[in-house]
Design a protein around this motif. Sequence first.
Motif: not given
Length: 246
Positions: A2, A4, A26-27, A29, A32, A34, A105
């Motif tokens: 993940n 951010h 991203q497609e 998975n 992700t 953001n 992350h």
Amino acid sequence: MNIHILTLFPEMFEGILQSSILKKAQEKNAVTINTINFRDFATNKHKTVDDYPYGGGNGMVLKPEPIFYAVESIPNYEKARIIMMTPQGIPYTQKKAEELKKEEHLIFLCGHYEGFDERIREHLVTDELSIGDYVLTGGELAAMVVVDSVVRLLPGVLGNQESAETDSFSSGLLEYPQYTRPEEFRTWKVPEVLLSGHHQKIEEWRKKESIKRTLQRRPDLIQAHQFDAKDQALIKTIKRELNHEN
């Protein structure tokens, strides 16, 4: 993984996140990603994220509240690597990319103006990274560079994982020359050894050319690399050949 990204200009990421490898990752998975506009976390009605520096001086400084509140809005932020993109950070390298790819992350802070309030650096950030000894308008472009270089290393992202493993800098050396069809173009021919089908000779040629290119373009990498006795002898041979050419 993940990711951010805290930024005042999330629209800057629309193109890169919806293109090429980052889009495919991203497609699949594998990741992700953001973006968060930390102006949304400003504490006054004017959505102010910066203010004059205490003690005087030029420019404006990013306030701590919007940054802290934005990070604290992210689930499980306490377990994340929180990365400040700043000219004061340690130089970003392929080794650092290999380290970051193991994380679950990552949170990136993209600065502007005269930088961040020092309390952000002292009490929130875990890493400070720089992509070079120059100054950008903001941290967005630098964050894009780091995100791209990390995500492409994640399992399953590249069609051929060996592509990432043999890239320049992955071995500590620059990559050897590459060729493809046609075999001859404007009298310039592909080296015979690459057409031989002899895999051992091809690997030996690639190793020699990799070291040669590194010696010519980035001798500092040679000094930092650990070579066995066989490669050290090869380096001496290449140096003699280069001196002869010159």
